[in-house]
Each structure stands twice: as C-alpha cells, then as structure tokens.
Design an enzyme around this catalytic site. Structure first.
Site, PDB file in Angstrom:
ATOM      1  N   SER A  35     -29.626 -33.186 -30.147  1.00 43.47           N
ATOM      2  CA  SER A  35     -28.697 -32.124 -30.475  1.00 43.47           C
ATOM      3  C   SER A  35     -27.303 -32.304 -29.590  1.00 43.47           C
ATOM      4  CB  SER A  35     -29.191 -30.593 -29.868  1.00 43.47           C
ATOM      5  OG  SER A  35     -30.053 -30.276 -30.802  1.00 43.47           O
ATOM      6  N   HIS A  66     -27.376 -31.418 -35.887  1.00 43.91           N
ATOM      7  CA  HIS A  66     -28.263 -32.354 -36.304  1.00 43.91           C
ATOM      8  C   HIS A  66     -27.712 -32.936 -37.805  1.00 43.91           C
ATOM      9  CE1 HIS A  66     -31.609 -32.355 -33.308  1.00 43.91           C
ATOM     10  NE2 HIS A  66     -31.346 -31.004 -33.287  1.00 43.91           N
ATOM     11  N   HIS A  88     -37.864 -31.824 -36.574  1.00 49.27           N
ATOM     12  CA  HIS A  88     -38.791 -31.055 -35.631  1.00 49.27           C
ATOM     13  C   HIS A  88     -39.945 -30.478 -36.227  1.00 49.27           C
ATOM     14  CE1 HIS A  88     -34.541 -31.346 -34.325  1.00 49.27           C
ATOM     15  NE2 HIS A  88     -35.130 -31.449 -33.107  1.00 49.27           N
ATOM     16  N   TYR A  90     -40.841 -27.653 -35.200  1.00 51.70           N
ATOM     17  CA  TYR A  90     -40.752 -26.532 -35.235  1.00 51.70           C
ATOM     18  C   TYR A  90     -40.242 -25.947 -36.643  1.00 51.70           C
ATOM     19  CZ  TYR A  90     -35.917 -27.503 -33.760  1.00 51.70           C
ATOM     20  OH  TYR A  90     -34.570 -28.002 -33.472  1.00 51.70           O
ATOM     21  N   GLU A  91     -39.386 -26.725 -37.320  1.00 48.38           N
ATOM     22  CA  GLU A  91     -39.009 -26.545 -38.575  1.00 48.38           C
ATOM     23  C   GLU A  91     -39.957 -26.398 -39.885  1.00 48.38           C
ATOM     24  OE1 GLU A  91     -35.214 -29.194 -39.318  1.00 48.38           O
ATOM     25  OE2 GLU A  91     -36.103 -30.306 -37.742  1.00 48.38           O
ATOM     26  N   ALA A 118     -31.820 -32.894 -26.003  1.00 49.88           N
ATOM     27  CA  ALA A 118     -31.008 -31.903 -25.132  1.00 49.88           C
ATOM     28  C   ALA A 118     -32.285 -31.379 -24.625  1.00 49.88           C
ATOM     29  CB  ALA A 118     -30.448 -30.936 -26.090  1.00 49.88           C
ATOM     30  N   MET A 216     -38.256 -29.996 -27.206  1.00 44.55           N
ATOM     31  CA  MET A 216     -38.822 -29.581 -28.564  1.00 44.55           C
ATOM     32  C   MET A 216     -38.951 -30.995 -29.380  1.00 44.55           C
ATOM     33  SD  MET A 216     -37.487 -25.774 -29.543  1.00 44.55           S
ATOM     34  CE  MET A 216     -36.966 -24.672 -28.018  1.00 44.55           C
ATOM     35  N   SER A 217     -39.060 -32.231 -28.630  1.00 41.48           N
ATOM     36  CA  SER A 217     -38.698 -33.490 -29.512  1.00 41.48           C
ATOM     37  C   SER A 217     -39.226 -34.403 -28.725  1.00 41.48           C
ATOM     38  CB  SER A 217     -37.310 -33.540 -30.134  1.00 41.48           C
ATOM     39  OG  SER A 217     -36.522 -33.839 -29.082  1.00 41.48           O
ATOM     40  N   ASN A 240     -29.124 -26.929 -20.062  1.00 39.29           N
ATOM     41  CA  ASN A 240     -29.335 -25.379 -19.270  1.00 39.29           C
ATOM     42  C   ASN A 240     -30.364 -25.467 -18.486  1.00 39.29           C
ATOM     43  OD1 ASN A 240     -30.861 -25.837 -22.185  1.00 39.29           O
ATOM     44  ND2 ASN A 240     -31.986 -24.438 -20.813  1.00 39.29           N
ATOM     45  N   HIS A 252     -28.796 -21.838 -28.716  1.00 42.31           N
ATOM     46  CA  HIS A 252     -28.478 -23.070 -29.028  1.00 42.31           C
ATOM     47  C   HIS A 252     -27.115 -23.379 -29.111  1.00 42.31           C
ATOM     48  CE1 HIS A 252     -29.599 -26.532 -31.195  1.00 42.31           C
ATOM     49  NE2 HIS A 252     -28.717 -26.177 -32.407  1.00 42.31           N
TER      50      HIS A 252
HETATM   51  N1  HPA Z   1     -36.157 -25.357 -23.535  1.00 42.39           N
HETATM   52  C1  HPA Z   1     -36.647 -26.141 -24.712  1.00 42.39           C
HETATM   53  N2  HPA Z   1     -35.924 -26.725 -25.199  1.00 42.39           N
HETATM   54  C2  HPA Z   1     -34.771 -26.935 -25.093  1.00 42.39           C
HETATM   55  C3  HPA Z   1     -34.198 -26.258 -24.011  1.00 42.39           C
HETATM   56  C4  HPA Z   1     -34.797 -25.663 -23.085  1.00 42.39           C
HETATM   57  O1  HPA Z   1     -34.534 -24.713 -22.036  1.00 42.39           O
HETATM   58  N3  HPA Z   1     -32.826 -26.680 -23.975  1.00 42.39           N
HETATM   59  C5  HPA Z   1     -32.560 -27.566 -24.697  1.00 42.39           C
HETATM   60  N4  HPA Z   1     -33.711 -27.869 -25.703  1.00 42.39           N
END
Ligand code: HPA
Length: 285
Positions: A35, A66, A88, A90-91, A118, A216-217, A240, A252
């Site tokens: 991302s 993406h 992903h 989650y998609e 990310a 998440m990847s 973050n 996001h």
């Molecule tokens: N958690 C999960 N996935 C992420 C985060 C997070 O804080 N930041 C970027 N991708």
C-alpha cells in the site's frame, strides 16, 4: 488444470505480451509493492506494464493504493519484475489467488523476492515513517497457502522456515542503510487476516508474542516463496502506531500517505542493495 499448468499459462501470456526476454533479459528479482509503495515503480527503466486483468488467473485488485499491474524492466541495469498491488485474504480471495502472482514470478525465473508492505507499530520504540526490515514473522492468518495437495515440482511438503527471511539480505539492507545514512529498524512481522485493524488488547497480545509490527499481507507470499527455494527479503513501512499505542483512530488514507513519503527512503535502500541481491541466491534445498 494443475497449478503448474496454470503458472505455465500465465508465464506464457506474460512472455508473449512483453517479449521481455528479447528486451530486458530474464528477471532474477521480484518486488511486491505494498500500500502506497507504488512510487518504487518509477525507478524502472525500459518498463513494460501489463494489467493484472490481462494475465490468466490474476484478479483485479480493489484496494485504494494497490494498482494491479505487473511491470517488467530494469532498475540500475538489473532485470526485475514488479507486482504493483497484491491480492489479500481479507478481500475474500482464496489463498490460491493470493499466492498465484508469487508462483508466477517463480515461473518467470526469479531467485529473490523482495516483499514490501505497510504495517502498524507494535513496538513502542517505532515511529510512523520508520522502515523495518523483517527478520521473521508470526503467521496469525489462520490459514497456510501450502495446505492441500502437494506438488513435488514446487518443493518440499514440509518446507523449513528457520530462515524464512534471508539473513544475508538483512545484512545487505543494513549496510546499505548505514552507507546512505538512513535509519532502519528490524523486527518480527505479525500477519493477521484483517480487514479490521486490531483492538488494543490484541496489540498487547502481539507484543507479548514477540511481534514488532502488524499487517495483513506478506506471510502467504513468504511461505510459498520458501517452498519454491526463493530467497525472501521483506521491508515494512511503519505507517502508524498500532491501536492502543496511538491515541487516535486508524484509517487507510493515513497509511497510504505515510507510506508514500517513506517509499523514497525504501527506494534508496532497495536500489542500493539490488546488485548484491542479484548476485546472491539461496543455497539449493
Ligand atoms: N494493523 C494492521 N495492518 C496495518 C496497520 C495496522 O495497524 N497499518 C498498516 N497496515
């Protein structure tokens, strides 16, 4: 149709559409851009871009940040193949769909895979904008892409993961960062299913488990690449502070903005390291 046949079909289509062998040579390094990390693609010269929708068994990506393009070309004269955008879990995609692009890069001949993503900081010493080389991971996705029928052509049934992320590549990154005077963190990446960000309690749990960053990847690609004998290097962009560490809600858009800024440092480190990565490969399994 078997997985090998599907990979073969995708590879043939890519070769036909790009005549890459004639133009740039067989890529030895694959790069997956997470991302907001798309700007790395701007470093590619002699670029040939193919939309995922043109490649058999690739799906279109739906997530902002993406793009969904395979790019062949050169960085510092070295033939590379980039995946700009990934699928992903989650998609709602199956594990097969998530890892098919990685398996296709193997079909194209890569020996090294650089995974970027990310991630949120679980380690309280990390700050948004930091880069973290991945030294190891925790698979907390609740699934494994290698579950199911075993194809001997793709590698061992029970792949060894004692060095899932190449220590040599970590050394290359570390010395590149030193030379470039850039700070670079190191740590353990926890891969979760998503799509929700974590609760503060989950982030405390992850810290107890030894995670430094959460995302998440990446984990599925790493598992498949290890089975295939590809050496893996990973860099997370800490976008973050994870939930509970940060006092404000996560979103996001912030993730994309921070990773866009940090991508320039990531580019410097990766491009600096590419010649070493190109000439080093995993000892055969
Ligand atoms: N958690 C999960 N996935 C992420 C985060 C997070 O804080 N930041 C970027 N991708």
């Amino acid at each position: 149709m078997t997985l090998i046949q599907k990979i073969h079909k995708a590879v043939e289509k890519i070769k036909k559409q790009t005549s890459y062998e004639l133009k740039i040579g067989e890529p030895k390094i694959g790069l997956v851009l997470g991302s907001g990390l798309g700007p790395i693609a701007e470093q590619v010269t002699d670029a040939i871009t193919l939309e995922y929708t043109k490649i058999p068994y690739f799906c279109a990506t739906q997530i902002t940040g993406h793009a969904g393009q395979l790019i062949l070309g050169k960085i510092r004269g070295i033939p590379v193949v980039l995946l700009k955008g990934r699928f992903h879990l989650y998609e709602g995609h199956s594990m097969e769909t998530v890892v098919f692009p990685t398996q296709t890069l193997w079909g194209l001949g890569i020996h090294t895979l650089i995974l970027t993503n990310a991630a949120g900081a679980v380690n309280t010493r990390f700050r948004p904008g930091d880069l973290m080389m991945i030294e190891d991971h925790l698979n907390l996705m609740g699934d494994n892409p290698l579950r199911g029928a075993h194809l001997a052509e793709m590698g061992p049934r029970f792949p060894d993961l004692s060095e899932a992320y190449s220590k040599t590549c970590l050394e290359f990154f570390r010395s590149a960062a030193q030379k470039l005077n850039l700070s670079l963190q190191q740590g353990v990446y926890a891969g979760l299913l998503g799509p929700t960000y974590e609760t503060p309690a989950e982030v405390r749990m992850l810290r107890t488990l030894g995670a430094d960053a959460v995302g998440m990847s990446t984990v599925p690609e790493t598992l498949v690449a290890n089975q295939l004998g590809i050496q893996v290097a990973g860099i997370s962009c800490i976008t973050n502070l994870a939930a509970g560490v940060s006092s404000h809600p996560l979103n996001h858009q912030d993730v994309i903005e921070v990773s866009k800024i940090a991508s320039h440092r990531m580019i410097q480190i990766i491009t600096h390291t590419l010649p070493q990565l190109a000439s080093h490969r995993k000892e055969s399994i």
